[in-house]
Design an enzyme around this catalytic site. Sequence first.
Site, PDB file in Angstrom:
ATOM      1  N   LYS A   1      37.152  39.610  42.631  1.00  0.00           N
ATOM      2  CA  LYS A   1      37.477  38.216  42.979  1.00  0.00           C
ATOM      3  C   LYS A   1      38.513  37.640  42.002  1.00  0.00           C
ATOM      4  CE  LYS A   1      33.782  35.556  43.600  1.00  0.00           C
ATOM      5  NZ  LYS A   1      32.348  35.115  43.558  1.00  0.00           N
TER       6      LYS A   1
ATOM      7  N   LYS B   1      37.765  36.824  38.921  1.00  0.00           N
ATOM      8  CA  LYS B   1      37.050  35.833  38.102  1.00  0.00           C
ATOM      9  C   LYS B   1      36.557  36.494  36.822  1.00  0.00           C
ATOM     10  CE  LYS B   1      35.318  31.871  40.395  1.00  0.00           C
ATOM     11  NZ  LYS B   1      34.166  31.008  40.666  1.00  0.00           N
TER      12      LYS B   1
HETATM   13  N1  C2G Z   1      30.448  24.364  43.925  1.00  0.00           N
HETATM   14  C1  C2G Z   1      30.322  23.007  44.193  1.00  0.00           C
HETATM   15  N2  C2G Z   1      30.808  22.111  43.316  1.00  0.00           N
HETATM   16  C2  C2G Z   1      31.414  22.513  42.174  1.00  0.00           C
HETATM   17  C3  C2G Z   1      31.531  23.886  41.883  1.00  0.00           C
HETATM   18  C4  C2G Z   1      31.037  24.812  42.783  1.00  0.00           C
HETATM   19  O1  C2G Z   1      29.770  22.625  45.240  1.00  0.00           O
HETATM   20  N3  C2G Z   1      31.899  21.573  41.336  1.00  0.00           N
HETATM   21  C5  C2G Z   1      29.928  25.317  44.900  1.00  0.00           C
HETATM   22  C6  C2G Z   1      31.011  26.254  45.452  1.00  0.00           C
HETATM   23  O2  C2G Z   1      31.702  25.623  46.531  1.00  0.00           O
HETATM   24  C7  C2G Z   1      30.174  27.451  45.924  1.00  0.00           C
HETATM   25  C8  C2G Z   1      29.016  27.480  44.902  1.00  0.00           C
HETATM   26  O3  C2G Z   1      28.988  26.171  44.276  1.00  0.00           O
HETATM   27  O4  C2G Z   1      29.649  27.207  47.225  1.00  0.00           O
HETATM   28  C9  C2G Z   1      29.216  28.538  43.836  1.00  0.00           C
HETATM   29  O5  C2G Z   1      30.474  28.310  43.229  1.00  0.00           O
HETATM   30  P1  C2G Z   1      31.100  29.507  42.336  1.00  0.00           P
HETATM   31  O6  C2G Z   1      30.083  29.986  41.395  1.00  0.00           O
HETATM   32  O7  C2G Z   1      32.450  29.066  41.866  1.00  0.00           O
HETATM   33  O8  C2G Z   1      31.258  30.661  43.438  1.00  0.00           O
HETATM   34  P2  C2G Z   1      32.607  31.225  44.085  1.00  0.00           P
HETATM   35  O9  C2G Z   1      33.440  31.844  43.043  1.00  0.00           O
HETATM   36  O10 C2G Z   1      33.158  30.156  44.938  1.00  0.00           O
HETATM   37  O11 C2G Z   1      32.020  32.456  44.958  1.00  0.00           O
HETATM   38  O12 C2G Z   1      31.570  35.123  48.852  1.00  0.00           O
HETATM   39  C10 C2G Z   1      31.665  33.811  48.336  1.00  0.00           C
HETATM   40  C11 C2G Z   1      31.941  33.801  46.856  1.00  0.00           C
HETATM   41  O13 C2G Z   1      31.073  34.671  46.158  1.00  0.00           O
HETATM   42  C12 C2G Z   1      31.815  32.380  46.318  1.00  0.00           C
END
Ligand code: C2G
Length: 140
Positions: free
Chosen positions: A55, A57
């Site tokens: 990803k 990340k």
């Molecule tokens: N999220 C949120 N508000 C934030 C940060 C994150 O609502 N301020 C939500 C994101 O939209 C996501 C979840 O929290 O639905 C997890 O966010 P991340 O850990 O950043 O995950 P991400 O990298 O988006 O991975 O297959 C899908 C991916 O694995 C999602």
Amino acid sequence: MEVNEDNIEKCQKRIITYGTFDLFHYGHLRLIKRAKALGGYLVVAVSTDLFNTIKGKVCHYPYKHRAQIVEALKHVDKVIPESSWDQKVKDIIEHDIDMLVMGDDWTGKFDHLKSHCDVVYLSRTPNISSTIIKMELSQS
Ligand code: C2G
């Protein structure tokens, strides 16, 4: 939630969501709480360290610790590893999922799964992210 004829359907809805959940924060918690509130059973797929590399990340904490934190939340019924973009259909079938819930930074990205389950995008919590936390700490 008391089960009765009005909410029996809602109580039984099985929800899944996916994420890295590094440096677990309030935005993650709000997403998980709102996802659980849409049904009665919540599966959270936590991205593995290898998948995060795919990803693009960089995580502060390893999968084991990120998964344990999510697993400890009262809103979460099951944690599974997310190791590829393509596992969602298998997960939906294997865990008998009714609804996939993601933050709206993913709007549209999972609409192709609508033939398997409902897909709902919830508003992202503003002004907080693992990246912002790292930046703020590096400047303090
Ligand atoms: N999220 C949120 N508000 C934030 C940060 C994150 O609502 N301020 C939500 C994101 O939209 C996501 C979840 O929290 O639905 C997890 O966010 P991340 O850990 O950043 O995950 P991400 O990298 O988006 O991975 O297959 C899908 C991916 O694995 C999602």
